[in-house]
Scaffold this motif. Structure first.
Motif: not given
Length: 202
Positions: A12-22, A179-186, A192-198
């Protein structure tokens, strides 16, 4: 208001990233729940309405949506102004939906079976294998830096997501790695990843 049931460091982390992108975090009610983890930790959470206790799970009034591809289609249709989906009538609508279903029906099963070390002619005939999946992705990226061409979309977010968490599954092809690196750098995924780690939910 839609409600997303989420567990940190899960699919579900990817859906959080989608919400952030939206850009609609203030328009989604986020509920953190527990889930059973592959290492045996965690377990069912009575607060999670998903019939199997999984995440992500989206509710919107009486409507309930499960599976990431379906949730991505639902949210990108609900918030088309962000340009991350392809609405009905768009010339890439079919391609967009096809990638979402390809991920759920082919790519993730192939990666899971490969990680489990399971091989059988029936599995390969049904789902293909890693080489075939990576060849399909490479072919799509011939048309641009992203799967639908020049612009990043929600299909890039979904199909690149397993490699953020399973680096040992990373393809060897430089084009796919780029391509994976471009997507990971969004910025959305990074935030979202930083918030989850925190330890922050939202």
């Amino acid at each position: 208001m839609p409600t997303l049931y989420h567990a940190p460091f899960s699919r579900s982390t990817s859906i959080l990233a989608l919400i952030e992108e939206l850009g609609v975090a203030d328009r989604i009610d986020l509920r953190e729940v527990g889930v059973a983890r592959p290492d045996g930790s965690g377990g069912a959470d009575a607060r999670n309405p998903h019939p199997e206790g999984k995440v992500p799970y989206l509710t919107h009034g009486a409507d309930h949506v499960r599976e990431r591809g379906a949730i991505i289609a639902y949210l990108t249709d609900m918030f088309p102004e962000a340009g991350l989906g392809r609405p009905v009538g768009h010339p890439q609508r079919g391609a967009f939906l096809s990638w979402l279903f390809y991920y759920q029906g082919v790519m993730e099963p192939v990666l899971v079976l490969d990680r489990a070390g399971l091989e059988h002619p029936i599995l390969q005939a049904t789902f293909r294998d890693r080489d075939a999946v990576f060849a399909r992705l490479s072919e799509a990226l011939e048309a641009g830096p992203y799967l639908l061409g020049a612009e990043y979309s929600a299909v890039d977010l979904l199909l690149s997501s397993p490699f953020q968490w399973l680096p040992d599954a990373m393809p060897r092809q430089p084009k796919l790695q780029a391509w994976i690196a471009r997507c990971a750098a969004r910025p959305a995924l990074v935030a979202v990843t930083e918030r989850e780690r925190a330890g922050l939910v939202a």
